[in-house]
Structures are given as structure tokens and as C-alpha cells.
Design an enzyme around this catalytic site. Sequence first.
Site, short mmCIF file in Angstrom:
data_model
loop_
_atom_site.label_atom_id
_atom_site.label_comp_id
_atom_site.label_asym_id
_atom_site.label_seq_id
_atom_site.Cartn_x
_atom_site.Cartn_y
_atom_site.Cartn_z
N TYR A 41 -11.41 5.50 -6.42
CA TYR A 41 -11.31 6.35 -5.23
C TYR A 41 -10.28 7.46 -5.38
CZ TYR A 41 -7.51 2.99 -4.11
OH TYR A 41 -6.39 2.19 -4.14
N ARG B 231 0.82 -1.20 0.00
CA ARG B 231 0.00 0.00 0.00
C ARG B 231 0.87 1.26 0.00
NH1 ARG B 231 -4.62 1.96 4.32
NH2 ARG B 231 -2.76 2.44 5.52
N HIS C 198 -15.10 -3.10 -0.14
CA HIS C 198 -14.06 -4.07 0.26
C HIS C 198 -14.44 -4.62 1.63
CE1 HIS C 198 -11.03 -1.49 -2.21
NE2 HIS C 198 -11.10 -2.65 -2.82
N HIS D 77 -13.66 -9.41 -1.93
CA HIS D 77 -12.64 -10.24 -1.27
C HIS D 77 -13.24 -11.28 -0.31
CE1 HIS D 77 -9.51 -7.91 -3.09
NE2 HIS D 77 -9.84 -6.81 -2.45
N ASP E 26 -8.77 -6.28 -9.92
CA ASP E 26 -8.32 -5.51 -8.76
C ASP E 26 -7.08 -4.65 -9.04
OD1 ASP E 26 -8.20 -4.52 -6.20
OD2 ASP E 26 -7.93 -6.44 -5.20
ZN ZN Z 1 -9.83 -3.38 -4.51
#
Ligand code: ZN
Length: 474
Positions: A139, A100, A249, A286, A337
Site C-alpha cells: 500500500y 501504527r 485485512h 487476521h 505481515d
Molecule cells: Zn497486514
Amino acid sequence: MTEPHADGGRAQVLAADLTWTGAGFEAGVRVEIDAAGRIAALARRQPGAGDDAVGENLTRLPRRALLPGFVNAHSHAFQRGLRGLGETFPAAAGDFWSWREEMYALVARLYEERLYDLCLAAFREMRDAGITAVGEFHYLHHHDPDRLDFVFDEVVLAAAAAAPIRIVLLEVYYASGGIGRPLAGAQRRFATPSPDLYWRQMDHLAGRLAADGSQSLGAVAHSIRAATPAEIAALHAEARRRGLPFHMHVEEQRQEIDACRAAYGERPMALLLDGLEISDAFTAVHCTHTEPAHLERFVAAGGNVCVCPLTEANLGDGIPPLAAVAAARRRLCLGSDSNARISMLEEARWLEYAQRLAGERRGALRDDAGRVGPVLLAAATSGGARALGLDGGEIAAGRWADLVAVDLDHPSLAGAEADSLLDALLLGGADGALAASCVGGRWRQAGAQSGAQTDAQTGPEPAAANRPPRGEAG
Ligand code: ZN
């Protein structure tokens, strides 16, 4: 047939050697497509009947099998820019959270043109992989977070139109940088400070969608990290009122579950089950660490489960408990994804293979007849269409004419017959066997370097040219 559409669409009839009609591949089927880009009817030619019904709109597709176009129900197109990055692992830095940080570093560098290029590259690569519709879980909204400009939203729509690919822009609500924490650093580019501002932007976007029906909207709460249970409930209620699909998510990471329990006393899925009216408009992405009992309740209420096997493998997330919940196999869809790899054939086979590895058993996601192929195909097509609220995912009257043409002479399919073709393709087929795809009846050859489409009249392979079958496409 209807009159030609204002955007230049043209009615056509496709006659491939084989056509997937739901129960299997059939010969002698003609797919009639109207000028608006929808399937008007399927016509079956009687065995032994003369082949005289040749109209000017008829396109023969020799050595081709038609499948519904694949539906990619979960993508972050900009993350295509991370491919090949973040794959070196200093000591103790090999988890989702270190990935991330790489992703945030990319986010901090992006500007409109670069974002457009990344999205276009991702969407064209999707077309090459037989994907005709994408749910873009978007996003990354702002160039200038201080102004909350939302300029990146329309960049994504423009790239989808150029690819071209059908898109459901899953506009993401993202208000906190972790439970009880403000947004920080690159996260500020994701900001939707209030539901009010979020719905105003949704209203704005509704007026910016392509007029040909290839673009629509869905509502999203990013995760329990980015929105409070009260915010999620309010967003979901308004999405239901507007008839929009809703995505989130859910339980990808154990750390997220631990933080949720510490803050709210429950796991994220339990909060959703207790606080919302789950329906087939809700897609949980997920569910990697979801309790089987919770998953059972979720799918019984109609919820969709979007699994992203290649990304979950790349990130070392884990394996969702699908084999333990038989009903889940009818509620599955697939997503690329992070786009570390874009291949729906690989996503589909690894949906099953991960379950085999985890359970030490084959046929983990078989249907009542013991077949795995139809379950995987449904996850890659109709399941995604259901999750995105699309009239797609099937070759049937009234659906969009979103199709993939499979090259029956591709080496990876050698030896396959009509009744083994689906399994051969899903478990052993190369993406190069996906010769072309169409969105709303407009064809694009796989591997085409530009957005140039083949003429709607000639379809995926001009029959008159009688050219040799294509080999491996770019
Ligand atoms: Zn995602």
C-alpha cells in the site's frame, strides 16, 4: 523435457533421500523439473532396482528431504525497517495504534533506494526461512503523494526479482484514513483516490512483471477503514472478472469493528458475507475478532483465512477463533505481515500453539487422522498458494518447482525418522535446518549474502563434492 528456456533455465532431476509427496515423506522419488521451472513429473524408483538411470541432469541430494517451498501469503516488506523499534512503551502507549504511529514515521522517511534495500533484505531473509513465494500486500505507493507517482510499486517488484523470490504483488486500494475520514500525513503516500485510477495502475503493472512467470498481481481493499463497502464490492467484482485473487485485512482490531458497526450497522465480516459473493479467490487476513458463526459461513463459501501469528502476538492483537470452527483448518494460510520476525516454521507452530494456550487443549488444529503437522504444512504451503492464485505449494506435476531442501543432519532434527520428521521440523526445527531453497528450479543456499544462486545444474549441494553436511546456516 522441453527446450531450455530463454532465461537460461535448465531441465534437471532431483533425487533427495526423502521427498514430501502429500501424504508423507517418500524415499526413492525423483523430481523432474523442466526448463521453464515447473515440475514435469515425479518418478518412483522401484525398491531393489539398479541405480542406472543416471542422466547428466541428475542431482543427488544426500541427507536432504524436499518440501514444497513455503508460501508467505501476507507481507508488508518495508515494515522490516521497524524491527527493534517501537518496543519501548511509555505509559498507556502499548497497542496496535501506537505501533501504527511508529510505522507512519517510517513511511514518512522512505525513498526509493531505502525502500528497495528494506524489501530486498526482507525477501532474502524469507528465502533463508524457506519461503519461495510472497504475497506482498503493498500500500506504500507514492514518493510524491501530490503527483500520485506510484513509483514505489515497481521498486518492490525489482527487489523481489533481485532476491529472487516469487511474488504476487497484492496492489492495495486505500482511499480513506478511517471510516469517513480523508487521508492525512504519511497516509497520503498510500492514496488510490478512485477505483478508475487504481485499475489503470494495475494495467500498467501488468506490463511491468518479470517475463519468467515469477511475478503476478492480486487486488486488495486495505480494510473497512480504507475503503467503503461500495468501493470494496466494486473492486471485488472487477477482480473476479479479471480472475485475480482478492485480499483484505478483516477484523484485526476491536476498534475497527466498533467503528464499522457505528457507521454501517454491521461488523466488517458480516458486511462482506452479505454484500459479496465469497469464493476461494477471497482471502481475509487476521479474522482475530471474527464471530465463529461468521467465520463458519466465510470458510463454507470457500474463503481463505490468513493468520499472522508472530505479528498478531507482537502487536497484542488477540487470537482468532480457529479451534471453534473445524472447517477453517482446511482454509488456512500464513503471513509474516510486519516482518518483526521472519520464520515460517515459527508462524506454523504458533498457529497451533496460540490455539492450545487459548483453549487449554493440545491438537487444536488436528486433521481427521488426529495429526497437526499436515494441517500446519498445508497452511504454510498449499493454503498460501491457493490464496495467491499460484500453481505452487505442492511437489506435483504442473506446479512450479519451488522447493526447500531440509538438512537431515541438522542438530535440531536429530532422532527424527521419516514418519516423525514433519512434526519434528514444524514444532522443533530450527530455520538453520532449511539448507537451501529454489524458485522455479533455481537454487539459493540459505544465508547466502548476495543474490548469487548455485548453478541450476548442481542444485542445493553438489553431490560430487561429497562435502560434510552443512551446520547451522547463517
Ligand atoms: Zn497486514
